[in-house]
Design an enzyme around this catalytic site. Structure first.
Site, mmCIF file in Angstrom:
data_model
loop_
_atom_site.group_PDB
_atom_site.id
_atom_site.type_symbol
_atom_site.label_atom_id
_atom_site.label_comp_id
_atom_site.label_asym_id
_atom_site.label_seq_id
_atom_site.Cartn_x
_atom_site.Cartn_y
_atom_site.Cartn_z
ATOM 1 N N LYS A 69 -9.538 -1.833 -5.310
ATOM 2 C CA LYS A 69 -9.984 -0.438 -5.353
ATOM 3 C C LYS A 69 -8.786 0.500 -5.413
ATOM 4 O O LYS A 69 -8.816 1.522 -6.078
ATOM 5 C CB LYS A 69 -10.815 -0.115 -4.106
ATOM 6 C CG LYS A 69 -12.223 -0.633 -4.183
ATOM 7 C CD LYS A 69 -12.912 -0.596 -2.831
ATOM 8 C CE LYS A 69 -12.614 -1.829 -2.022
ATOM 9 N NZ LYS A 69 -13.360 -2.002 -0.787
ATOM 10 N N LYS A 125 -3.831 -7.984 -9.217
ATOM 11 C CA LYS A 125 -5.002 -8.254 -8.356
ATOM 12 C C LYS A 125 -6.008 -7.114 -8.505
ATOM 13 O O LYS A 125 -5.631 -5.949 -8.507
ATOM 14 C CB LYS A 125 -4.543 -8.328 -6.893
ATOM 15 C CG LYS A 125 -5.690 -8.453 -5.888
ATOM 16 C CD LYS A 125 -5.213 -8.217 -4.458
ATOM 17 C CE LYS A 125 -5.918 -7.044 -3.774
ATOM 18 N NZ LYS A 125 -7.182 -7.303 -3.152
ATOM 19 N N LYS A 136 0.823 -1.206 0.000
ATOM 20 C CA LYS A 136 0.000 0.000 0.000
ATOM 21 C C LYS A 136 0.861 1.261 0.000
ATOM 22 O O LYS A 136 0.565 2.223 -0.713
ATOM 23 C CB LYS A 136 -0.955 0.001 1.195
ATOM 24 C CG LYS A 136 -2.091 -1.003 0.998
ATOM 25 C CD LYS A 136 -3.108 -0.946 2.092
ATOM 26 C CE LYS A 136 -4.268 -1.881 1.786
ATOM 27 N NZ LYS A 136 -5.225 -1.956 2.880
HETATM 28 P P1 ADP Z 1 -9.591 -3.805 -2.177
HETATM 29 O O1 ADP Z 1 -8.282 -4.516 -2.386
HETATM 30 O O2 ADP Z 1 -10.312 -3.618 -3.441
HETATM 31 O O3 ADP Z 1 -9.442 -2.505 -1.389
HETATM 32 P P2 ADP Z 1 -10.612 -4.853 0.274
HETATM 33 O O4 ADP Z 1 -9.235 -4.767 0.869
HETATM 34 O O5 ADP Z 1 -11.660 -3.932 0.790
HETATM 35 O O6 ADP Z 1 -10.486 -4.740 -1.308
HETATM 36 O O7 ADP Z 1 -11.105 -6.340 0.390
HETATM 37 C C1 ADP Z 1 -12.346 -6.796 0.835
HETATM 38 C C2 ADP Z 1 -12.396 -8.301 0.722
HETATM 39 O O8 ADP Z 1 -12.370 -8.686 -0.656
HETATM 40 C C3 ADP Z 1 -11.184 -9.002 1.362
HETATM 41 O O9 ADP Z 1 -11.601 -10.205 1.953
HETATM 42 C C4 ADP Z 1 -10.278 -9.264 0.213
HETATM 43 O O10 ADP Z 1 -9.428 -10.365 0.427
HETATM 44 C C5 ADP Z 1 -11.281 -9.562 -0.906
HETATM 45 N N1 ADP Z 1 -10.699 -9.200 -2.199
HETATM 46 C C6 ADP Z 1 -10.311 -7.973 -2.599
HETATM 47 N N2 ADP Z 1 -9.826 -7.995 -3.845
HETATM 48 C C7 ADP Z 1 -9.919 -9.293 -4.247
HETATM 49 C C8 ADP Z 1 -9.564 -9.981 -5.448
HETATM 50 N N3 ADP Z 1 -9.044 -9.322 -6.490
HETATM 51 N N4 ADP Z 1 -9.771 -11.302 -5.510
HETATM 52 C C9 ADP Z 1 -10.300 -11.988 -4.448
HETATM 53 N N5 ADP Z 1 -10.662 -11.398 -3.306
HETATM 54 C C10 ADP Z 1 -10.461 -10.072 -3.185
HETATM 55 N N1 TRP Z 2 -8.516 -5.869 6.423
HETATM 56 C C1 TRP Z 2 -9.623 -6.375 5.681
HETATM 57 C C2 TRP Z 2 -9.560 -5.870 4.228
HETATM 58 O O1 TRP Z 2 -8.967 -4.882 3.947
HETATM 59 C C3 TRP Z 2 -10.930 -5.962 6.286
HETATM 60 C C4 TRP Z 2 -11.100 -6.453 7.676
HETATM 61 C C5 TRP Z 2 -11.004 -5.716 8.819
HETATM 62 C C6 TRP Z 2 -11.417 -7.776 8.073
HETATM 63 N N2 TRP Z 2 -11.244 -6.484 9.892
HETATM 64 C C7 TRP Z 2 -11.501 -7.752 9.493
HETATM 65 C C8 TRP Z 2 -11.626 -8.951 7.388
HETATM 66 C C9 TRP Z 2 -11.795 -8.892 10.216
HETATM 67 C C10 TRP Z 2 -11.906 -10.091 8.119
HETATM 68 C C11 TRP Z 2 -11.997 -10.079 9.515
HETATM 69 O O2 TRP Z 2 -10.161 -6.469 3.388
#
Ligand code: ADP
Ligand code: TRP
Length: 321
Positions: free
Chosen positions: A192, A189, A110
């Site tokens: 967002k 991957k 990140k």
């Molecule tokens: P992003 O990477 O888009 O910010 P988040 O971190 O909010 O997504 O992820 C929310 C959930 O979706 C998490 O459990 C994450 O592992 C899953 N996730 C995000 N991107 C993917 C992907 N490209 N393939 C599979 N699972 C994903």
């Molecule tokens: N860190 C996770 C993500 O970015 C979101 C998250 C926060 C989460 N607390 C959690 C997922 C507890 C599973 C369980 O996607």
């Protein structure tokens, strides 16, 4: 079995989120006691815009319900509405070795992508551990990118139990291997934060634009192609019916696959796949009062569970005197 997972309200929900986490969570309603929540405190590591955080929080809740989460069959709430989680975060952070956090690849990724290297972003896995341990979850369905964070939660739980006596259930990550990582339009991957997503709730014109922008190679139509390394195919296969998928797979292997045609087909498949959810999402958008009430009731239930754990923790560590 207690199953728990959360999603950040930090932008439009995309198909990676759906296949990695929301879909499995919704199916898990039948498998055990389900805890689903919107992690607005985590989102603050990247969102510092009051109006956006507030509206994305309601939006993420609407996404979950529109896709089929039934608030009567789970506990569904917003993270910050249960303030106990921040106290547990502090307690856990006093036991968390720096090295454990330094090894987390998501922080480095990140920061590499331009996010500010704040203390909150660095210690984010400790807040996530508190989320998981506060509710004594056994299973945490996540995409592959979050596996390491669930392992950190487990390590912290072991350390706490060894130091203060058996207190926490040890959680396991639940990863659907077939869709562990959904690729984005550029082949990385889908995320967002990488600007390469196919959001679920778009109008048809915008959806088409995103699908047509999926990057493909310049191999001529007649040449054989490898479906396993083609990100268009990897997305297409999540939606195509089995018989059509077999046909397109054969076109890749033997030559004749036309990327443009497959993309147009994908637009139709996506549009149909989320048709019902789209209608429900629009209805929820018109009814924020209902959403707030669902979340209020959910937070009440979550808080009742959280206070039991926090009470035990306070006693175990000596905060009760
Ligand atoms: P992003 O990477 O888009 O910010 P988040 O971190 O909010 O997504 O992820 C929310 C959930 O979706 C998490 O459990 C994450 O592992 C899953 N996730 C995000 N991107 C993917 C992907 N490209 N393939 C599979 N699972 C994903
Ligand atoms: N860190 C996770 C993500 O970015 C979101 C998250 C926060 C989460 N607390 C959690 C997922 C507890 C599973 C369980 O996607």
């Amino acid at each position: 079995m207690r199953i728990l997972s959360g999603i950040q309200p930090s932008g439009q929900l995309h198909i990676g989120n759906y296949f990695g986490m929301m879909g499995p969570m919704i199916r898990n309603m039948a498998r055990g006691e389900l805890y689903a929540f919107i992690v607005n405190l985590h989102a603050m590591t990247s969102v510092h815009d009051r109006a956006r955080l507030a509206s994305d929080t309601l939006g993420a809740a609407a996404d979950f319900l529109a896709l089929g989460l039934d608030p009567e069959r789970c506990i569904f709430w917003v993270q910050a509405d249960v303030p106990e989680v921040t106290e547990l975060t502090w307690v856990l952070s006093t036991l968390t070795p720096m090295g454990l956090l330094e090894r987390c690849t998501s922080y480095k990724d990140k920061v590499g992508k331009g996010l500010a290297a704040s203390h909150g972003l660095f210690s984010y896995p400790v807040l996530m551990a508190a989320d998981i341990l506060l509710y004594q979850a056994n299973l945490v369905p996540v995409g592959k990118d979050q596996k390491q964070h669930v392992e950190v939660a487990r390590d912290i739980a072991i350390k706490f139990n060894n130091t203060f006596g058996e207190t926490f259930v040890l959680p396991e990550p639940g990863i659907e291997t077939s869709v562990a990582t959904v690729p984005g339009a550029d082949g990385q991957k889908m995320s967002k934060s990488y600007g390469n997503t196919i959001p679920i709730f778009l109008d048809e014109k915008e959806l088409k634009k995103r699908v047509m922008a999926i990057v493909t190679d310049a191999t001529p139509v007649e040449a054989p192609k490898n479906p396993d390394t083609c990100n268009l195919f990897q997305i297409y296969k999540l939606f195509a019916p089995a018989d059509r998928l077999a046909e397109v797979n054969a076109l890749y292997v033997n030559g004749g696959a036309m990327y443009g045609k497959i993309k147009l087909e994908l637009v139709d498949l996506l549009w149909d796949y989320f048709r019902e959810a789209r209608a429900k999402r629009a209805e929820l958008d018109r009814n924020p009062g209902y959403l707030r009430e669902v979340l209020r009731q959910g937070a009440e239930k979550a808080r009742a569970k959280a206070t039991v754990t926090l009470d035990l923790v306070r006693e175990r560590v000596g905060l009760k005197y």
